[in-house]
Scaffold this motif. Structure first.
Motif, PDB file in Angstrom:
ATOM      1  N   ALA A  37     -76.825 -48.932 -44.502  1.00 34.58           N
ATOM      2  CA  ALA A  37     -76.022 -49.640 -45.594  1.00 34.58           C
ATOM      3  C   ALA A  37     -75.694 -48.625 -46.395  1.00 34.58           C
ATOM      4  O   ALA A  37     -74.743 -48.408 -47.169  1.00 34.58           O
ATOM      5  CB  ALA A  37     -77.075 -50.326 -46.463  1.00 34.58           C
ATOM      6  N   SER A  38     -76.286 -47.097 -46.298  1.00 31.22           N
ATOM      7  CA  SER A  38     -75.844 -46.191 -47.206  1.00 31.22           C
ATOM      8  C   SER A  38     -76.378 -44.972 -46.801  1.00 31.22           C
ATOM      9  O   SER A  38     -77.242 -44.593 -45.709  1.00 31.22           O
ATOM     10  CB  SER A  38     -76.450 -46.451 -48.688  1.00 31.22           C
ATOM     11  N   PRO A  39     -75.926 -43.724 -47.272  1.00 30.75           N
ATOM     12  CA  PRO A  39     -76.055 -42.317 -46.968  1.00 30.75           C
ATOM     13  C   PRO A  39     -77.766 -42.122 -47.206  1.00 30.75           C
ATOM     14  O   PRO A  39     -78.635 -41.678 -46.507  1.00 30.75           O
ATOM     15  CB  PRO A  39     -75.314 -41.193 -47.565  1.00 30.75           C
ATOM     16  N   ALA A  40     -78.231 -42.721 -48.398  1.00 31.54           N
ATOM     17  CA  ALA A  40     -79.599 -42.503 -48.874  1.00 31.54           C
ATOM     18  C   ALA A  40     -80.403 -43.644 -47.591  1.00 31.54           C
ATOM     19  O   ALA A  40     -81.574 -42.935 -47.184  1.00 31.54           O
ATOM     20  CB  ALA A  40     -79.832 -43.250 -50.036  1.00 31.54           C
ATOM     21  N   ALA A  41     -80.003 -44.518 -47.189  1.00 34.79           N
ATOM     22  CA  ALA A  41     -80.696 -45.402 -46.446  1.00 34.79           C
ATOM     23  C   ALA A  41     -80.909 -44.702 -44.830  1.00 34.79           C
ATOM     24  O   ALA A  41     -82.077 -44.676 -44.203  1.00 34.79           O
ATOM     25  CB  ALA A  41     -80.167 -46.750 -45.901  1.00 34.79           C
TER      26      ALA A  41
END
Ligand SMILES: C[S@@+](CC[C@H](N)C(=O)[O-])C[C@H]1O[C@@H](n2cnc3c(N)ncnc32)[C@H](O)[C@@H]1O
Length: 214
Positions: free
Chosen positions: A156-160
């Motif tokens: 869902a995101s670069p952090a995920a």
């Protein structure tokens, strides 16, 4: 470093003989980002709007694990894969499938031929620079009003993505370039798909259902 298409084909040609056994035997941490593979295919197949008489195309069909879930539903199944060994394995298990060598960027079927296009765990093999053209190719082979169901390792995101890489550790494959949900959603939109609906099916798996406008 991402793999070249030639390296990818060689990898899957080598893997074809043991692919099913390898995936059947792994659903714990040893599966890395594939953990939940069978459950993701089950959930996704249930969501695909097929009725008897429809034509279904699986792009990156491999040994046929996703397409197999449409057998017995009265549909005609076709499949495309760049790996001849994967197609041979698929043909051995599913002699009724119509199988051709091809890939996301060159699907060897006519425009508007399919009611439904499905794909599982293959889209990330397309290099990022080829992904918009791949989405346009998926739209091309669909009939107006046809449905796309694509599942893959996505985040869902670069952090995920970073958190998954950290959790998976040495099982993470740096040759893979997994898409972000928002990026693929944008590409599908640019390729003309509408009404995309997203669902996370496993820690590292997302599915999208979208339609080619009627
Ligand atoms: C991890 S396997 C997934 C196979 C099957 N769909 C499944 O869910 O088990 C990835 C498949 O994608 C195929 N593939 C690799 N690059 C591709 C491309 N550019 N276009 C279509 N398929 C590709 C491989 O040959 C392989 O069969």
């Amino acid at each position: 470093m991402p793999r070249t298409p030639e390296e990818g084909r060689a990898l899957f040609d080598r893997w074809a003989r043991t692919y099913d056994l390898d995936l059947a035997g792994q659903d714990g941490p040893e599966a890395g980002p594939l953990v939940g593979y069978a459950e993701t295919l089950r959930i996704a197949a249930e969501q695909v709007p097929v009725v008897p008489g429809m034509s279904v195309l699986d792009v990156g069909i491999g040994t046929g694990a996703f397409a197999a879930r449409f057998r017995g539903r009265g549909v005609r199944v076709s499949g495309v894969d760049p790996s001849p060994a994967m197609l041979d394995a698929c043909r051995g298990k599913h002699p009724g499938f119509i199988l051709r060598v091809g890939d996301f960027n060159a699907i060897p079927f006519d425009s508007g031929e399919f009611d439904v296009v499905i794909s599982s765990f293959a889209f990330h093999e397309v290099p990022p620079g080829g992904r918009l053209a791949a989405c346009r190719e998926l739209a091309r082979v669909l009939k107006p009003g046809g449905a796309l169901c694509l599942v893959d390792i996505m985040f869902a995101s670069p952090a995920a993505l970073a958190a998954a890489r950290e959790a998976i550790g040495e099982r993470w494959d740096d040759e893979e370039d997994y898409p972000l949900v928002g990026d693929l959603d944008q590409l599908l939109h640019e390729a003309g798909f509408g009404g995309s609906r997203w669902r996370q099916t496993a820690p590292c798996h997302w599915m999208v259902l979208a339609r080619k406008p009627a």
